[in-house]
Structure formats: structure tokens, C-alpha cells
Design a protein around this motif. Structure first.
Motif, mmCIF file in Angstrom:
data_model
loop_
_atom_site.group_PDB
_atom_site.id
_atom_site.type_symbol
_atom_site.label_atom_id
_atom_site.label_comp_id
_atom_site.label_asym_id
_atom_site.label_seq_id
_atom_site.Cartn_x
_atom_site.Cartn_y
_atom_site.Cartn_z
ATOM 1 N N ILE A 238 0.833 -1.415 0.306
ATOM 2 C CA ILE A 238 -0.030 0.344 0.530
ATOM 3 C C ILE A 238 0.681 1.389 -0.514
ATOM 4 C CG2 ILE A 238 -1.991 -0.711 0.954
ATOM 5 C CD1 ILE A 238 -1.365 0.394 3.200
ATOM 6 N N LEU A 239 2.383 0.644 0.020
ATOM 7 C CA LEU A 239 3.043 2.529 -0.554
ATOM 8 C C LEU A 239 2.792 3.157 -1.637
ATOM 9 C CD1 LEU A 239 5.185 3.783 1.524
ATOM 10 C CD2 LEU A 239 6.806 2.418 -0.176
ATOM 11 N N LEU A 240 2.647 5.144 -1.389
ATOM 12 C CA LEU A 240 2.608 5.631 -2.615
ATOM 13 C C LEU A 240 3.768 4.989 -3.489
ATOM 14 C CD1 LEU A 240 -0.706 7.178 -2.027
ATOM 15 C CD2 LEU A 240 -0.423 5.416 -3.538
ATOM 16 N N ASP A 241 3.710 5.114 -4.435
ATOM 17 C CA ASP A 241 5.337 5.775 -4.847
ATOM 18 C C ASP A 241 6.000 7.243 -5.060
ATOM 19 O OD1 ASP A 241 4.777 4.224 -6.788
ATOM 20 O OD2 ASP A 241 3.912 5.310 -9.099
ATOM 21 N N HIS A 242 5.018 8.287 -4.578
ATOM 22 C CA HIS A 242 6.055 9.320 -4.305
ATOM 23 C C HIS A 242 6.414 9.710 -3.239
ATOM 24 C CE1 HIS A 242 2.037 10.176 -3.373
ATOM 25 N NE2 HIS A 242 2.365 10.325 -2.791
ATOM 26 N N PRO B 164 -6.783 3.160 2.529
ATOM 27 C CA PRO B 164 -8.226 3.445 2.500
ATOM 28 C C PRO B 164 -9.758 4.514 3.479
ATOM 29 C CG PRO B 164 -8.936 1.053 3.708
ATOM 30 C CD PRO B 164 -7.246 2.044 3.259
ATOM 31 N N LEU B 165 -10.435 5.629 2.206
ATOM 32 C CA LEU B 165 -10.808 6.835 3.586
ATOM 33 C C LEU B 165 -11.883 5.739 4.496
ATOM 34 C CD1 LEU B 165 -12.209 7.856 0.695
ATOM 35 C CD2 LEU B 165 -10.762 9.337 2.081
ATOM 36 N N TRP C 94 -16.576 8.138 7.165
ATOM 37 C CA TRP C 94 -16.112 9.555 6.060
ATOM 38 C C TRP C 94 -16.582 9.247 4.935
ATOM 39 C CZ3 TRP C 94 -15.853 10.904 1.312
ATOM 40 C CH2 TRP C 94 -15.313 12.650 0.675
ATOM 41 N N THR C 95 -17.019 7.987 4.137
ATOM 42 C CA THR C 95 -17.216 6.838 3.316
ATOM 43 C C THR C 95 -19.145 7.319 3.554
ATOM 44 O OG1 THR C 95 -15.391 6.266 2.958
ATOM 45 C CG2 THR C 95 -17.179 5.364 1.318
ATOM 46 N N MET C 96 -19.728 6.781 4.243
ATOM 47 C CA MET C 96 -21.298 7.501 4.916
ATOM 48 C C MET C 96 -21.076 8.667 4.656
ATOM 49 S SD MET C 96 -22.107 3.964 4.870
ATOM 50 C CE MET C 96 -23.422 4.485 5.317
ATOM 51 N N THR C 97 -20.713 8.962 5.501
ATOM 52 C CA THR C 97 -20.785 10.584 5.453
ATOM 53 C C THR C 97 -21.460 11.196 3.738
ATOM 54 O OG1 THR C 97 -20.339 11.095 7.111
ATOM 55 C CG2 THR C 97 -20.544 13.251 6.628
#
Ligand code: HEC
Length: 193
Positions: A14-18, A29-30, A34-37
Motif C-alpha cells: 500500500i506504499l504509494l510511489d511518491h 482506504p477512506l 467519512w464514506t458514509m457521510t
């Protein structure tokens, strides 16, 4: 400069490139709340938009106009109720001590123009037998005090004083009539016997 050895295999997934000056970021993941809202507000937004944009839901202006119309109805009803001299209320105010209350209201609101004893100054002498608008009766005095004669310098009191205060001050003015206080202002209007 991707120093990937410091991360576990799980983390590497799950490490991003930058990499900003050595600062790296995991792709979490969010949060659910937050997603429910987001989902709930979006769902709420659809009928809301349809109602207000397409089905003629009231605008803020229309809503405030409706509120104002309601206030106006209440005020008109109140004004009509006030306009009628209420004999029962008058008797009640007298029974509850209108003599001292009326004097208090008079000194506070009326004496600036009619003087403490009602002998008159800017406003006419209320202690003689001469009247311009009222006729030495509670009903007629009430009407003048309630509605005023703004064009002639007598303020409207219906909005600043309560009905009981006006009735009490009417009682006080009634008690002043024909007391002919010394140094009173010259008579104005017609003599009322
Ligand atoms: C800003 C000055 C002013 C105040 C304050 C004022 N009055 Fe007057 N009042 C007048 C004037 C001026 C008139 C006469 C209007 C005219 O010349 O037609 C008058 C007229 C009246 C009359 C009718 C007199 C008549 O001859 O028919 C009454 C009754 C009266 N006032 C009572 C009151 C009472 C009670 C209060 C207090 C609640 C009050 N006034 C406060 C200026 C005032």
C-alpha cells in the motif's frame, strides 16, 4: 530515493510511489464514517435538488414572505383587538391599581410634552375642559393615545405601551380632567361639558 527495506511486505503493497524529501505515504482506504457521510449527503442531495430546482420548492425569499404574511396577520388581529376599547379590561386595570400605575406611565412617557400634572407644554393641557381629539371619555382618550396624532406631534403609543399600560394611563388622564391645574396651557379645542 526509495528506501523500501524499512517497510514490511504488507506495507509495501500500500506504499504509494511518491517520495517528498523522504516523506512517503501509505494508500489507506477512506475511513468508513467519512464514506458514509459522503454517501448519505449525496443521497439527501438528490431529492433536495429535485424539490427545490424542478418541483417549485420555495426560495428563501418566498419562505420569508410567508413568514412575514403570518406576522402581518397576527399584527392585524392584534391591532383590531387593541382598537376596540375593552371595558372589562379597563375595569380590571382600575381594580388592580390603575391610579398609581397610570401616573407612573404618564410621568415616564407623557410628562415630557404634557407636564407632570398634565397642565400642558408641547402637548395640550389635559386638566381643562377643552378637547381637540378626545372628549373626556375613556373610549376617546384611549383612541388618541393608541393611535396618536403623529402629524400634530402626538406619538402613537399602541406599539410601545401594553394595553394595560394604555388603559392605566387613560384612567390617569381621566382623573386629570377638570382639575384645572395652575399655570396650565391656554385652552385648545372645544369645551366638553
Ligand atoms: C412628543 C410630545 C408628546 C408626548 C410624549 C405625548 N403627547 Fe399627547 N399630545 C401631544 C400633542 C402635540 C397633542 C396635540 C395634537 C394636536 O395639536 O392636534 C397631544 C394630544 C394628546 C391628547 C388629546 C388632547 C385633546 O385635546 O384631545 C391626549 C389625551 C394625549 N395627548 C395624551 C397623552 C398621553 C396619555 C401620553 C403618554 C402616553 C402622551 N399624550 C404623550 C404631544 C405629546
Amino acid at each position: 530515493m526509495n528506501d523500501s527495506n524499512k517497510f514490511s511486505e504488507e506495507e509495501k503493497k500500500i506504499l504509494l510511489d511518491h517520495d517528498y524529501d523522504g516523506i512517503q505515504e501509505f494508500d489507506y482506504p477512506l475511513p468508513n464514517w467519512w464514506t458514509m457521510t459522503f454517501v448519505l449527503t449525496s443521497l439527501f442531495g438528490i431529492p433536495y435538488m429535485i424539490y427545490y430546482l424542478f418541483l417549485g420548492g420555495p426560495t428563501l425569499r418566498q419562505e420569508s414572505e410567508l413568514e412575514l404574511a403570518k406576522i402581518k396577520t397576527v399584527r392585524t388581529a392584534y391591532a383590531v383587538k387593541m382598537a376596540k376599547f375593552d371595558h372589562q379590561a379597563y375595569d380590571k386595570v382600575i381594580a388592580e391599581g390603575a391610579a398609581s400605575k397610570g401616573k407612573e406611565v404618564f410621568i415616564e412617557n407623557c410628562a415630557s410634552c404634557h407636564k407632570d400634572g398634565g397642565e400642558g407644554d408641547v402637548g395640550p393641557n389635559l386638566t381643562d375642559a377643552y378637547w381637540m381629539h378626545a372628549k373626556a371619555t375613556p373610549e376617546t382618550i384611549y383612541e388618541v393615545v393608541l393611535n396618536g396624532r403623529e402629524d400634530k406631534g402626538m406619538p402613537v403609543w399602541g406599539e410601545d405601551l401594553t394595553k394595560d399600560e394604555i388603559l392605566a394611563v387613560v384612567f390617569h388622564v381621566m382623573s386629570l380632567t377638570n382639575t384645572n391645574v395652575a399655570n396650565g396651557k391656554e385652552p385648545q379645542g372645544k369645551k366638553v361639558d
